[in-house]
Design a protein around this motif. Structure first.
Motif, PDB file in Angstrom:
ATOM      1  N   MET A 160      -2.413  13.070  -4.348  1.00 44.43           N
ATOM      2  CA  MET A 160      -1.819  12.261  -2.806  1.00 44.43           C
ATOM      3  C   MET A 160      -1.672  10.896  -2.961  1.00 44.43           C
ATOM      4  O   MET A 160      -3.276  10.321  -3.056  1.00 44.43           O
ATOM      5  CB  MET A 160      -2.610  13.040  -1.985  1.00 44.43           C
ATOM      6  CG  MET A 160      -2.774  15.132  -1.575  1.00 44.43           C
ATOM      7  SD  MET A 160      -0.747  14.892  -1.189  1.00 44.43           S
ATOM      8  CE  MET A 160       0.111  15.635  -2.964  1.00 44.43           C
ATOM      9  N   HIS A 161      -0.949  10.452  -2.471  1.00 43.86           N
ATOM     10  CA  HIS A 161      -1.006   9.274  -2.099  1.00 43.86           C
ATOM     11  C   HIS A 161      -1.425   8.881  -0.413  1.00 43.86           C
ATOM     12  O   HIS A 161      -0.668   9.058   0.828  1.00 43.86           O
ATOM     13  CB  HIS A 161       0.692   8.654  -2.174  1.00 43.86           C
ATOM     14  CG  HIS A 161       0.572   6.507  -2.434  1.00 43.86           C
ATOM     15  ND1 HIS A 161      -0.048   5.894  -2.832  1.00 43.86           N
ATOM     16  CD2 HIS A 161       0.800   6.059  -1.343  1.00 43.86           C
ATOM     17  CE1 HIS A 161      -0.444   4.888  -2.748  1.00 43.86           C
ATOM     18  NE2 HIS A 161       0.640   4.452  -1.504  1.00 43.86           N
ATOM     19  N   LEU A 162      -2.742   8.694  -0.496  1.00 41.58           N
ATOM     20  CA  LEU A 162      -3.768   8.233   1.270  1.00 41.58           C
ATOM     21  C   LEU A 162      -2.835   7.220   2.129  1.00 41.58           C
ATOM     22  O   LEU A 162      -2.698   7.898   3.459  1.00 41.58           O
ATOM     23  CB  LEU A 162      -4.575   8.674   0.767  1.00 41.58           C
ATOM     24  CG  LEU A 162      -5.355   9.523   0.334  1.00 41.58           C
ATOM     25  CD1 LEU A 162      -6.558   9.111  -0.498  1.00 41.58           C
ATOM     26  CD2 LEU A 162      -5.081  10.764   1.003  1.00 41.58           C
ATOM     27  N   LYS A 163      -2.540   6.319   1.317  1.00 42.57           N
ATOM     28  CA  LYS A 163      -2.128   5.751   2.762  1.00 42.57           C
ATOM     29  C   LYS A 163      -0.473   5.663   3.410  1.00 42.57           C
ATOM     30  O   LYS A 163      -0.585   5.863   4.580  1.00 42.57           O
ATOM     31  CB  LYS A 163      -1.509   3.558   1.687  1.00 42.57           C
ATOM     32  CG  LYS A 163      -2.444   3.027   1.167  1.00 42.57           C
ATOM     33  CD  LYS A 163      -2.061   1.991   0.935  1.00 42.57           C
ATOM     34  CE  LYS A 163      -3.067   1.431   1.092  1.00 42.57           C
ATOM     35  NZ  LYS A 163      -2.687  -0.458  -0.364  1.00 42.57           N
ATOM     36  N   ASN A 164       0.401   7.094   2.789  1.00 39.63           N
ATOM     37  CA  ASN A 164       0.432   7.615   2.795  1.00 39.63           C
ATOM     38  C   ASN A 164       0.109   8.249   4.829  1.00 39.63           C
ATOM     39  O   ASN A 164       1.363   7.705   5.747  1.00 39.63           O
ATOM     40  CB  ASN A 164       1.540   8.664   2.758  1.00 39.63           C
ATOM     41  CG  ASN A 164       2.752   7.945   1.956  1.00 39.63           C
ATOM     42  OD1 ASN A 164       2.662   7.189   1.503  1.00 39.63           O
ATOM     43  ND2 ASN A 164       2.546   9.278   0.862  1.00 39.63           N
ATOM     44  N   PHE A 165      -1.115   8.564   5.300  1.00 33.24           N
ATOM     45  CA  PHE A 165      -0.793   9.148   5.834  1.00 33.24           C
ATOM     46  C   PHE A 165      -1.036   8.795   7.388  1.00 33.24           C
ATOM     47  O   PHE A 165      -2.092   8.939   8.123  1.00 33.24           O
ATOM     48  CB  PHE A 165      -2.010  10.219   5.880  1.00 33.24           C
ATOM     49  CG  PHE A 165      -1.908  10.992   4.732  1.00 33.24           C
ATOM     50  CD1 PHE A 165      -0.837  11.762   5.106  1.00 33.24           C
ATOM     51  CD2 PHE A 165      -1.328  11.601   3.456  1.00 33.24           C
ATOM     52  CE1 PHE A 165      -0.265  13.870   4.364  1.00 33.24           C
ATOM     53  CE2 PHE A 165      -1.033  12.061   2.115  1.00 33.24           C
ATOM     54  CZ  PHE A 165      -0.643  13.019   3.360  1.00 33.24           C
ATOM     55  N   GLN A 166      -1.661   6.809   6.388  1.00 30.41           N
ATOM     56  CA  GLN A 166      -2.205   6.291   7.774  1.00 30.41           C
ATOM     57  C   GLN A 166      -0.970   5.739   8.031  1.00 30.41           C
ATOM     58  O   GLN A 166      -1.144   4.941   9.650  1.00 30.41           O
ATOM     59  CB  GLN A 166      -3.139   4.617   6.748  1.00 30.41           C
ATOM     60  CG  GLN A 166      -4.151   5.412   6.193  1.00 30.41           C
ATOM     61  CD  GLN A 166      -5.000   3.888   5.827  1.00 30.41           C
ATOM     62  OE1 GLN A 166      -3.660   3.451   5.543  1.00 30.41           O
ATOM     63  NE2 GLN A 166      -5.982   4.425   4.972  1.00 30.41           N
ATOM     64  N   ILE A 167       0.399   5.468   7.543  1.00 33.15           N
ATOM     65  CA  ILE A 167       1.184   4.848   8.401  1.00 33.15           C
ATOM     66  C   ILE A 167       2.743   5.804   9.495  1.00 33.15           C
ATOM     67  O   ILE A 167       3.814   5.334   9.531  1.00 33.15           O
ATOM     68  CB  ILE A 167       2.684   4.327   7.502  1.00 33.15           C
ATOM     69  CG1 ILE A 167       2.670   4.480   6.165  1.00 33.15           C
ATOM     70  CG2 ILE A 167       1.332   2.838   7.367  1.00 33.15           C
ATOM     71  CD1 ILE A 167       3.329   3.853   5.322  1.00 33.15           C
ATOM     72  N   LEU A 168       2.054   7.245   9.052  1.00 35.73           N
ATOM     73  CA  LEU A 168       3.284   8.334   9.975  1.00 35.73           C
ATOM     74  C   LEU A 168       3.153   7.694  11.616  1.00 35.73           C
ATOM     75  O   LEU A 168       2.214   7.902  12.077  1.00 35.73           O
ATOM     76  CB  LEU A 168       2.331   9.822   9.791  1.00 35.73           C
ATOM     77  CG  LEU A 168       2.518   9.994   7.967  1.00 35.73           C
ATOM     78  CD1 LEU A 168       1.277  11.619   8.603  1.00 35.73           C
ATOM     79  CD2 LEU A 168       4.042  10.422   7.995  1.00 35.73           C
ATOM     80  N   LEU A 192      -4.396  12.011  11.990  1.00 36.18           N
ATOM     81  CA  LEU A 192      -2.878  12.697  12.680  1.00 36.18           C
ATOM     82  C   LEU A 192      -2.423  13.097  13.592  1.00 36.18           C
ATOM     83  O   LEU A 192      -1.395  12.293  13.918  1.00 36.18           O
ATOM     84  CB  LEU A 192      -3.691  13.377  11.492  1.00 36.18           C
ATOM     85  CG  LEU A 192      -3.275  12.905  10.092  1.00 36.18           C
ATOM     86  CD1 LEU A 192      -3.384  14.227   9.212  1.00 36.18           C
ATOM     87  CD2 LEU A 192      -1.764  11.685   9.789  1.00 36.18           C
ATOM     88  N   VAL A 193      -3.312  13.517  14.377  1.00 39.75           N
ATOM     89  CA  VAL A 193      -2.610  14.245  15.924  1.00 39.75           C
ATOM     90  C   VAL A 193      -2.287  13.577  16.681  1.00 39.75           C
ATOM     91  O   VAL A 193      -0.637  12.893  17.599  1.00 39.75           O
ATOM     92  CB  VAL A 193      -3.979  15.757  16.656  1.00 39.75           C
ATOM     93  CG1 VAL A 193      -3.207  15.537  17.428  1.00 39.75           C
ATOM     94  CG2 VAL A 193      -4.543  16.295  15.439  1.00 39.75           C
ATOM     95  N   GLU A 194      -2.914  11.930  16.326  1.00 39.91           N
ATOM     96  CA  GLU A 194      -2.407  11.349  17.557  1.00 39.91           C
ATOM     97  C   GLU A 194      -1.553  10.283  16.769  1.00 39.91           C
ATOM     98  O   GLU A 194      -0.761  10.142  17.368  1.00 39.91           O
ATOM     99  CB  GLU A 194      -3.075  10.135  17.849  1.00 39.91           C
ATOM    100  CG  GLU A 194      -4.963  10.805  18.272  1.00 39.91           C
ATOM    101  CD  GLU A 194      -6.261   9.784  18.356  1.00 39.91           C
ATOM    102  OE1 GLU A 194      -5.953   8.262  17.699  1.00 39.91           O
ATOM    103  OE2 GLU A 194      -6.904   9.985  17.875  1.00 39.91           O
ATOM    104  N   LYS A 195      -0.812  10.373  15.982  1.00 41.04           N
ATOM    105  CA  LYS A 195       0.510  10.160  15.206  1.00 41.04           C
ATOM    106  C   LYS A 195       1.921  10.310  15.299  1.00 41.04           C
ATOM    107  O   LYS A 195       2.423   9.919  15.488  1.00 41.04           O
ATOM    108  CB  LYS A 195      -0.142   9.966  13.472  1.00 41.04           C
ATOM    109  CG  LYS A 195      -1.545   8.290  14.001  1.00 41.04           C
ATOM    110  CD  LYS A 195      -1.427   8.279  11.849  1.00 41.04           C
ATOM    111  CE  LYS A 195      -2.303   7.219  11.850  1.00 41.04           C
ATOM    112  NZ  LYS A 195      -3.394   7.105  10.681  1.00 41.04           N
ATOM    113  N   CYS A 196       1.551  11.601  14.683  1.00 42.47           N
ATOM    114  CA  CYS A 196       2.292  12.639  14.169  1.00 42.47           C
ATOM    115  C   CYS A 196       2.152  13.662  14.958  1.00 42.47           C
ATOM    116  O   CYS A 196       1.657  14.350  15.244  1.00 42.47           O
ATOM    117  CB  CYS A 196       3.135  12.499  12.899  1.00 42.47           C
ATOM    118  SG  CYS A 196       1.188  13.016  11.719  1.00 42.47           S
TER     119      CYS A 196
END
Ligand code: SF4
Length: 223
Positions: A137-145, A173-177
């Protein structure tokens, strides 16, 4: 530029925000992961050959089908040569809503400009322990959703559920996407996921059963 399309068909979206709506699926051959429970294993090999189609031919097929939803899937769409060019080309048609189903291992920084297109969204998997692919998993992806994106957790075990909760909290994540839990029903009962969500007060997380597996038999292809 030609794209290796191993399946294309008109169906209904099986998951995500447009679940149940008609959609054109474009499936590319080749994946950089080998998930333990992959249900499209015929699409993993980079050697698998389908139709070689130009972006114009793909667009023509989409328009002939008449569905506004388009799902680019695989395999892994973001490792296809020239995929950015295709996405930009399709996104010029503002009547189309393009979903890119990606496995979470391909860094988004290459696709920053695509992320800003109003009619393109990413449906990103976080591969949990039962996939045996979590280390990729490329963890930075989950910061920029962002709000038009989806993070999907395919849940196979209680260990997966516990890990999904950690990732949800760490990356807010719930706050972002939009966030979906999708059970592998052969290894975990949906009711176990509901209980976990209730006990852990997982507001904003949606349980989603894959529609395709209810409507058609799990082995049916091209639907
Ligand atoms: S990322 Fe998707 S296509 Fe690739 S192995 Fe995993 S489930 Fe299969």
């Amino acid at each position: 530029m030609k794209y290796n399309v191993i399946e294309k068909f008109l169906s209904v979206d099986g998951e995500g925000p447009t679940a149940g709506e008609i959609a054109t699926f474009i499936r590319f051959g080749g994946c950089n992961l080998v998930c333990d429970w992959c249900d499209t294993s015929y699409s993993i090999s980079r050697k698998v050959k389908g139709e070689l189609l130009t972006k114009e031919e793909i667009y023509k097929y989409i328009k002939e089908n008449g569905a506004e939803n388009v799902t680019l899937t695989g395999g892994e769409p973001l490792i296809q040569d020239g995929i950015e060019e295709l996405i930009y080309f399709l996104a010029e048609d503002s009547n189309l809503l393009i979903h890119i189903e990606t496995n979470g291992s391909v860094p988004f920084y290459k696709f920053e400009k695509i992320k800003d297109l109003n009619n393109v969204s990413f449906i990103v998997d976080y591969k949990l322990p039962s996939s045996k692919m979590e280390n990729n998993m490329h963890l930075k992806n989950f910061q920029i959703l962002s709000s038009k994106d989806v993070c999907k957790f395919v849940i196979g075990t209680m260990e997966d559920l516990e890990k999904a909760k950690v990732i949800l909290e760490n990356y807010k994540l719930v706050e972002k996407c939009l966030v979906y839990f999708s059970p592998i029903t052969t290894t975990i009962k949906p009711v176990e996921i509901v209980e976990f969500m209730k006990v852990n007060k997982l507001n904003g997380v949606r349980l989603q059963i894959q529609l395709h597996k209810i409507i058609w038999s799990p082995e049916t292809r091209g639907v």
